[in-house]
Design an enzyme around this catalytic site. Structure first.
Site, PDB file in Angstrom:
ATOM      1  N   GLY A  46      -9.459   2.679  -0.316  1.00 25.51           N
ATOM      2  CA  GLY A  46      -8.319   3.570  -0.549  1.00 25.51           C
ATOM      3  C   GLY A  46      -7.442   3.084  -1.688  1.00 25.51           C
ATOM      4  O   GLY A  46      -7.854   2.242  -2.494  1.00 25.51           O
ATOM      5  N   LEU A  48      -6.608   4.920  -4.234  1.00 24.29           N
ATOM      6  CA  LEU A  48      -7.605   5.265  -5.259  1.00 24.29           C
ATOM      7  C   LEU A  48      -6.991   5.454  -6.640  1.00 24.29           C
ATOM      8  O   LEU A  48      -5.844   5.880  -6.782  1.00 24.29           O
ATOM      9  CB  LEU A  48      -8.338   6.550  -4.846  1.00 24.29           C
ATOM     10  N   HIS A  52     -12.199   4.379  -9.091  1.00 25.84           N
ATOM     11  CA  HIS A  52     -12.907   4.925  -7.919  1.00 25.84           C
ATOM     12  C   HIS A  52     -13.461   6.318  -8.240  1.00 25.84           C
ATOM     13  O   HIS A  52     -14.591   6.647  -7.884  1.00 25.84           O
ATOM     14  CB  HIS A  52     -11.953   5.064  -6.723  1.00 25.84           C
ATOM     15  N   LYS A 164     -16.685  -3.749 -11.894  1.00 27.49           N
ATOM     16  CA  LYS A 164     -15.507  -4.607 -11.780  1.00 27.49           C
ATOM     17  C   LYS A 164     -15.710  -5.700 -10.723  1.00 27.49           C
ATOM     18  O   LYS A 164     -15.308  -6.839 -10.930  1.00 27.49           O
ATOM     19  CB  LYS A 164     -14.290  -3.760 -11.433  1.00 27.49           C
ATOM     20  N   GLN A 168     -20.091  -8.526  -5.926  1.00 26.19           N
ATOM     21  CA  GLN A 168     -20.291  -7.653  -4.766  1.00 26.19           C
ATOM     22  C   GLN A 168     -21.480  -6.714  -5.023  1.00 26.19           C
ATOM     23  O   GLN A 168     -22.350  -6.536  -4.160  1.00 26.19           O
ATOM     24  CB  GLN A 168     -19.003  -6.862  -4.544  1.00 26.19           C
ATOM     25  N   ARG A 202      -4.744  -3.378  -6.791  1.00 28.76           N
ATOM     26  CA  ARG A 202      -3.808  -4.514  -6.738  1.00 28.76           C
ATOM     27  C   ARG A 202      -2.926  -4.600  -7.979  1.00 28.76           C
ATOM     28  O   ARG A 202      -1.965  -5.370  -7.979  1.00 28.76           O
ATOM     29  CB  ARG A 202      -4.565  -5.823  -6.534  1.00 28.76           C
TER      30      ARG A 202
END
Ligand code: AMP
Length: 325
Positions: A46, A48, A52, A164, A168, A202
């Protein structure tokens, strides 16, 4: 009779978005889709932004139905991280997803995903040893476990991740191969602000002064990328150490960079550090820094790593080949 995909799309109102709060609700929605429907899936926490939404746009281009999830996953936060104050903007997120063409959003409560103490997790081997894993001890196990759960719930054809968060993306690509999860992982380029700062939920934590200087991370990584690519074009391999020096010097020139957490020059196969970067090996050059107290991460890809990460067909072939060798 199953509706055809074309027929199915036309019976969904253009701006309709279904919000499933429970696994059962999502499964019901999923079971009513035509069997050969290609589902594109964008997992998010979220808050966003355009980064995203760029994943959603790619998913819309390539899939019949696009699903997104909004879930702030507690198991990937370590003690002292920003779990409690992670930004939230659910209503705005839904509007953005709807406008971008998402048809179903899975937005469960924490208790739905973690009803009790779990006995099983996905434990990525060696990822606790890479730089981002050392800096965030619970992160990769938490990410792999939640993404595995989401894949089992959503059962997508394709899943979209941003460059980014490169480690991951590499981890998840490896996970679906290692655990035979039938989903194709697509990694999409980082979307940036006009000064180069990678968009991130962030970034909202940055003060005006910190925001003004925060593109220093991308500037430092870009300088390294240009240097490595130039040298590799002349058939010179570049040492990990010399790349690290270029980045460190630029980051140290900015007083508001309060800490360099790590600088990593790693393989695009498994994120292990590489000693010398050639065009053929390629490199994932990544860093995490603190600007004030805000943690920023970013990365650039050199040489062959760019094709390997972003070009799926080539990546699948090379990825499998390289892992065997
Ligand atoms: P998050 O909500 O931070 O978990 O991110 C959800 C997905 O969006 C992850 O795959 C991220 O890598 C991706 N993402 C976040 N920021 C960006 C960006 N600036 N550009 C492209 N993808 C991004």
């Amino acid at each position: 009779m199953q509706p055809t995909l074309r027929g199915f799309r036309s019976i969904l109102p253009r701006r309709f978005i279904h919000v499933a709060r429970t696994v059962a609700e999502f499964r019901k929605y999923r079971s009513e889709l035509p069997k050969n429907c290609k589902i594109g899936f964008v997992p998010t926490m979220g808050a966003l932004h355009d980064g995203h939404i760029s994943l959603v746009q790619r998913a819309v281009e390539e899939s019949d139905i696009v699903a997104a999830s909004i879930f702030i996953n507690p198991s990937q936060f370590s003690a002292g991280e920003d779990l409690d104050k992670y930004p939230k903007s659910f209503d705005n997120d839904l509007q953005l997803l709807k406008s971008a063409g998402v048809k179903v959003v899975f937005a469960p409560l924490t208790s739905e995903i973690y009803p009790g103490k779990a006995l099983c997790h996905v434990e990525p081997s060696d990822f606790s040893l890479i730089h981002e894993g050392k800096a965030r001890p619970d992160f990769f196990r938490g990410v792999a476990s939640i993404v595995c759960k989401l894949f089992n719930i959503v059962q997508p054809t394709y899943a979209y991740f941003g460059q980014k968060d490169i480690s991951q993306g590499i981890l998840i690509r490896s996970m679906v191969q290692d655990l035979n999860i039938p989903v194709e992982i697509k990694i999409c380029e980082t979307v940036r602000e006009t000064d180069g700062l990678a968009m991130s939920s962030r970034n909202a934590y940055l003060t005006a002064d910190e925001r003004r200087v925060s593109s220093i991370l991308y500037k430092a990584l870009s300088a390294a990328e240009i240097f490595v690519n130039e040298q590799n074009c002349q058939n010179n391999d570049i040492s990990n150490e010399s790349i690290t020096c270029i980045i460190t010097d630029i980051l140290n020139s900015e007083p508001l960079v309060s800490k360099i957490e790590y600088i990593s020059i790693a393989s695009c196969i498994d994120m292990k550090e590489i000693i010398d970067v050639s065009y053929h090996s390629g490199g994932v050059i990544s860093s995490a820094v603190r600007v004030g107290s805000v943690r920023l991460i970013d990365n650039v890809l050199t040489g062959h790593a760019k094709n390997m990460i972003l070009n799926l067909t080539e990546l699948d072939n090379n990825f499998n080949h390289n892992r065997k060798s």
